[in-house]
Design a protein around this motif. Structure first.
Motif, PDB file in Angstrom:
ATOM      1  N   VAL A 189      -3.162   3.585  -2.783  1.00  0.00           N
ATOM      2  CA  VAL A 189      -3.028   2.638  -3.899  1.00  0.00           C
ATOM      3  C   VAL A 189      -2.588   1.296  -3.333  1.00  0.00           C
ATOM      4  O   VAL A 189      -1.605   1.228  -2.582  1.00  0.00           O
ATOM      5  CB  VAL A 189      -1.990   3.139  -4.930  1.00  0.00           C
ATOM      6  N   PHE A 190      -3.343   0.264  -3.653  1.00  0.00           N
ATOM      7  CA  PHE A 190      -3.036  -1.085  -3.152  1.00  0.00           C
ATOM      8  C   PHE A 190      -2.684  -1.989  -4.321  1.00  0.00           C
ATOM      9  O   PHE A 190      -3.378  -1.986  -5.340  1.00  0.00           O
ATOM     10  CB  PHE A 190      -4.258  -1.671  -2.428  1.00  0.00           C
ATOM     11  N   ARG A 208       6.120   3.288   1.198  1.00  0.00           N
ATOM     12  CA  ARG A 208       5.299   2.151   0.766  1.00  0.00           C
ATOM     13  C   ARG A 208       5.437   1.048   1.819  1.00  0.00           C
ATOM     14  O   ARG A 208       6.546   0.748   2.263  1.00  0.00           O
ATOM     15  CB  ARG A 208       5.834   1.688  -0.585  1.00  0.00           C
ATOM     16  N   VAL A 209       4.331   0.462   2.214  1.00  0.00           N
ATOM     17  CA  VAL A 209       4.388  -0.635   3.182  1.00  0.00           C
ATOM     18  C   VAL A 209       3.921  -1.921   2.497  1.00  0.00           C
ATOM     19  O   VAL A 209       3.171  -1.879   1.533  1.00  0.00           O
ATOM     20  CB  VAL A 209       3.507  -0.372   4.428  1.00  0.00           C
ATOM     21  N   THR A 210       4.382  -3.052   3.014  1.00  0.00           N
ATOM     22  CA  THR A 210       3.956  -4.337   2.436  1.00  0.00           C
ATOM     23  C   THR A 210       3.431  -5.246   3.543  1.00  0.00           C
ATOM     24  O   THR A 210       3.682  -5.014   4.738  1.00  0.00           O
ATOM     25  CB  THR A 210       5.112  -5.058   1.704  1.00  0.00           C
ATOM     26  N   TRP A 211       2.708  -6.243   3.121  1.00  0.00           N
ATOM     27  CA  TRP A 211       2.129  -7.205   4.059  1.00  0.00           C
ATOM     28  C   TRP A 211       2.976  -8.473   4.032  1.00  0.00           C
ATOM     29  O   TRP A 211       3.227  -9.028   2.958  1.00  0.00           O
ATOM     30  CB  TRP A 211       0.693  -7.519   3.657  1.00  0.00           C
ATOM     31  N   ASP A 212       3.442  -8.889   5.206  1.00  0.00           N
ATOM     32  CA  ASP A 212       4.203 -10.130   5.305  1.00  0.00           C
ATOM     33  C   ASP A 212       3.245 -11.232   5.745  1.00  0.00           C
ATOM     34  O   ASP A 212       2.862 -11.287   6.919  1.00  0.00           O
ATOM     35  CB  ASP A 212       5.338  -9.953   6.322  1.00  0.00           C
ATOM     36  N   ALA A 230       0.839  -1.202   0.000  1.00  0.00           N
ATOM     37  CA  ALA A 230       0.000   0.000   0.000  1.00  0.00           C
ATOM     38  C   ALA A 230       0.867   1.241   0.000  1.00  0.00           C
ATOM     39  O   ALA A 230       1.914   1.282   0.637  1.00  0.00           O
ATOM     40  CB  ALA A 230      -0.901   0.006   1.224  1.00  0.00           C
ATOM     41  N   THR A 231       0.426   2.224  -0.757  1.00  0.00           N
ATOM     42  CA  THR A 231       1.076   3.536  -0.776  1.00  0.00           C
ATOM     43  C   THR A 231      -0.024   4.563  -0.619  1.00  0.00           C
ATOM     44  O   THR A 231      -1.067   4.434  -1.255  1.00  0.00           O
ATOM     45  CB  THR A 231       1.749   3.814  -2.132  1.00  0.00           C
TER      46      THR A 231
END
Lengths: 578, 167
Positions: free
Chosen positions: A420-421, A567-571, A398-399
């Motif tokens: 934005v995903f 920007r983050v990400t899902w682990d 996601a940003t």
């Protein structure tokens, strides 16, 4: 219009018709009349029905009545009518045939309303005793949808109907089923609201012919006392977001079923204990995304499942509101003060402790201490609607960005915000775009290689000009890129009383009402009923804890991205936002 | 025999009557076959001195159902009457009444703006008004008893009268 036509049918037909010959110009309309016959003349109009001697002669000498030429003239327009009618129906027949071919091609059997497997006609013999925690605007709406309106609301709705007959909220509310619920307990930190809940709990005008004499709800100062009360089977949590997790955990531990407002939690960390408590206790949990009840969303899901849009690569969803109320600048109650509000308890679960603030108490959505602004309030609904239709789950990344550009009133959440995903495993991007300072209507759009779909109360599917799947149909002009190839209407006939831009936005997203069998029904009511039915008949809710986890994590990814400017990400292995 | 109308006049009048009839008829039929059609949207945007009444009609589901029914079948029957020349005068009268209601529901008067856009630009006079005037012409320059089913009715009546007089 109706009366006149009915009156006409009663007896004016013949009179009017008899009088038709009154015109002076028409006297010559009998083919067999001698040319020498004088015109009836203006003076003779009243007597036109009485054949003159000359006419009698004419009629009798004219081969005793109606000749072949008369018949030809009488029926002269019939062939033209027949030809036009035939061509019209032929065109319609061809159109219907094309339609049938198109639907066959798309794999759609019918274009009717979505079918819901509803538990209609069940008897609710066992009363469910509900406690309400948080009786602000949303809590009041929810309790009202259970059948318990505050007397002020009833009064206001009745007056509104007098001003505007289109305002049918009260009638629709009265037509709801009697859900056999009692409001036995209330917890609110503001005295006025707690009193309002108590007043609603005994208010005698209720839907579905419910005439029970009910005791007033008991007020609890702390939610822990309420969830422990033996006369509470289930709780509705409509507090600010920073309390959702703690209250749900407490309720689940006491075995009380939970209907919780969105956003499910305020932080990522609060998601897991809440999910664990719900799952291990086996309670029935429903998250307050009433858009799940939207008829058109169910239909949209079917359209996507049939692959009608082709590969969907971009989904765009939006929020536009343009008034103070829509930007959470809610009324500050005149009786709100440190004596009537338990401020310390209110902010006990908040990240930062601040001195008593009426703004923060009544307009809590404007601060990250209690909610997550657009993310938790409105992206959550939009995301859940998309998730309902596409089953997207948690995004890969996601940003987000935005700012406080219009409501510079001391808030710390943005009023203009985009997120934005990315879903690389679905080859799809989800874009959310929102402003609280413009009311332009923008809907949900799903963009596939073969077609686009606009999702609202209506559904509109339009083929793409460069579609591969519909190439031949486009060439044959069976479908056209400038015209929807499929539309879905609710079947509702009537007028929706929607007055403000914010209401318009709510209505378009199914947050106020939807339609069942052509009738307008509150989505709150349907969503609550689904929850109660799941409790009574051991069913499943549509927005259960798994959907809640997806909703909360998605919203928190966007919030984290905004707050950390990255920007983050899902682990998925650590189950953590990184 | 002789008609007061010249051949050209009669042709023009019958064509006018037929054209208006076809318009009514097809408007009615297209609404009748559309399960989603309702007059609610049209009535809801009503303006002018009757708007309250029109909006009231749309707001109540039972009156709306009656209005929708009468409108659809009124259009069909008026259309048939005008096209076939049967009960022509009655059909014209009801047609005029309906057009007056349509006109007054959304009058194109200065100061009124409508959400549903018109396909042209109108001030005071719109196509409904013109169709209304045209229908007045067919009412006062009737042709149903010359070219139309009313001719048979009239002849049958005339014949009946003759027989009575012989009796």
């Amino acid at each position: 219009m109706s009366d006149e036509i009915r009156n006409g049918d009663d007896g004016t037909l013949d009179d009017a018709d008899n009088a038709e010959g009154d015109s002076p110009l028409e006297s010559g309309d009998l083919a067999d009349e001698p040319a020498s016959e004088p015109a009836a003349g203006p003076a003779g109009s009243d007597a036109a029905d009485e054949p003159t001697p000359a006419r009698r002669t004419a009629a009798s000498s004219g081969s005793g009545g109606i000749g072949r030429r008369d018949v030809v003239k009488a029926l002269a327009t019939v062939p033209v009518f027949g030809a036009l009618g035939y061509s019209a129906f032929r065109r319609k027949g061809l159109a219907a045939e094309e339609r049938r071919r198109l639907l066959e091609e798309l794999g759609i059997e019918d274009e009717g309303a979505a079918v819901f497997s509803e538990l209609e006609n069940r008897t609710y013999s066992d009363t469910i005793r509900v406690g309400i925690i948080g009786f602000g605007g949303e809590g009041e709406s929810l309790i009202r949808s259970l059948g318990f309106a505050h007397p002020d609301w009833i009064q206001a709705r009745r007056e509104a109907k007098i001003d505007d007959p289109r305002d049918t909220w009260f009638d629709e509310w009265l037509q709801q089923e009697n859900l056999n619920v009692e409001i036995t307990a209330v917890c609110d930190l503001f005295d006025v609201r707690a009193e309002r809940a108590i007043a609603a709990s005994t208010q005698p005008i209720r839907p579905g012919g419910d005439t029970r004499q009910l005791k007033p709800a008991k007020r609890y100062r702390h939610f822990e006392e309420l969830v422990a009360a033996p006369d509470v089977d289930a709780v509705v949590i409509a507090t600010p977001d920073h309390w959702h997790s703690r209250i749900t955990v407490a309720a689940a531990q006491m075995g009380k079923h939970v209907y919780c407002e969105k956003c499910m939690t305020r932080t990522e960390e609060e998601v897991w204990p809440m999910a664990e408590a719900v799952k291990s206790s086996g309670i029935v949990f429903q998250l307050g995304h009433q858009n799940r009840q939207m008829e058109s969303h169910e239909k949209a899901r079917q359209v996507v499942e049939k692959g009608i849009l082709g590969p969907i690569t971009l989904v765009e969803t939006t929020t536009n509101r343009n008034d103070k109320w829509g930007a959470w600048v809610w009324d500050i109650h005149e009786d709100g003060n440190p004596r009537t509000i338990d401020w310390e308890l209110f902010q006990e679960a908040a990240a930062h402790k601040v001195p008593f603030s009426l703004e923060r108490f009544f307009r809590w959505r404007c601060w990250y201490d209690y909610g997550t602004g657009l993310a938790g309030d409105l992206l959550s609904h939009e995301y859940d609607a998309i998730n309902q239709i596409l089953s997207l789950g948690i995004p890969h990344s996601a940003t987000s960005s935005g700012g406080i550009y219009f409501f510079k009133d001391g808030r710390d959440v943005p009023d203009v915000w985009q997120a934005v995903f990315e879903y690389p495993d679905r080859d799809l991007t989800l874009v959310y775009s929102a402003t609280l300072a413009n009311g332009r209507e923008r809907g949900i759009v799903m963009m596939g290689h073969d077609a686009s779909m606009d999702v609202g109360t209506r559904l509109k599917v339009t083929a793409d000009a460069s579609s591969t799947r519909y190439k031949e149909m486009l060439e044959e002009e069976m479908v056209k890129p400038d015209r929807p190839m499929l539309t879905y209407e609710s079947g509702f006939k009537g007028v929706d009383a929607v007055t403000t831009a914010t209401q318009e936005y709510f209505a378009s997203r199914g947050l106020l009402f939807t339609y069942r069998g052509g009738k307008r029904v509150s989505t709150y009511y349907l969503h609550l009923r689904e929850w109660l039915n799941a409790i009574r008949f051991d069913g499943e809710t549509s927005c259960n804890i798994d959907r809640g986890i997806e909703e909360a994590i998605t919203c928190h990814m966007a919030t984290k991205s905004y707050l950390e400017g990255r920007r983050v990400t899902w682990d998925p292995f650590q189950r953590k936002i990184v | 025999m002789k008609s007061e109308y010249s051949g050209a006049q009669l042709t023009a009048l019958v064509a006018l009557r037929f054209a208006i009839g076809w318009h009514f008829f097809y408007e009615g039929v297209s609404k009748a076959v559309n399960a989603y059609w309702t007059s609610a949207g049209f009535l809801e945007q009503s303006q002018g001195f009757l708007s309250e009444w029109f909006v009231d009609l749309a707001s109540n589901p039972s009156t709306l159902a009656v209005v929708d029914f009468l409108n659809v079948w009124g259009l069909v029957l008026v259309g048939l009457g005008l096209m076939l020349g049967g009960l022509t005068r009655t059909a014209a009268c009801f047609g005029i009444l309906m057009l007056i209601l349509y006109y007054l529901a959304t009058p194109p008067w200065p100061g009124f703006v409508y959400a549903i856009p018109a396909e042209g630009a109108y001030l005071i006079i719109n196509k409904t008004f013109i169709e209304l005037c045209a229908l007045l012409v067919t009412l006062f320059f009737p042709t149903g008893k010359i070219i139309g089913l009313d001719r048979l009715v009239r002849l049958a009546r005339a014949r009946g009268s003759v027989q009575e007089s012989y009796a």
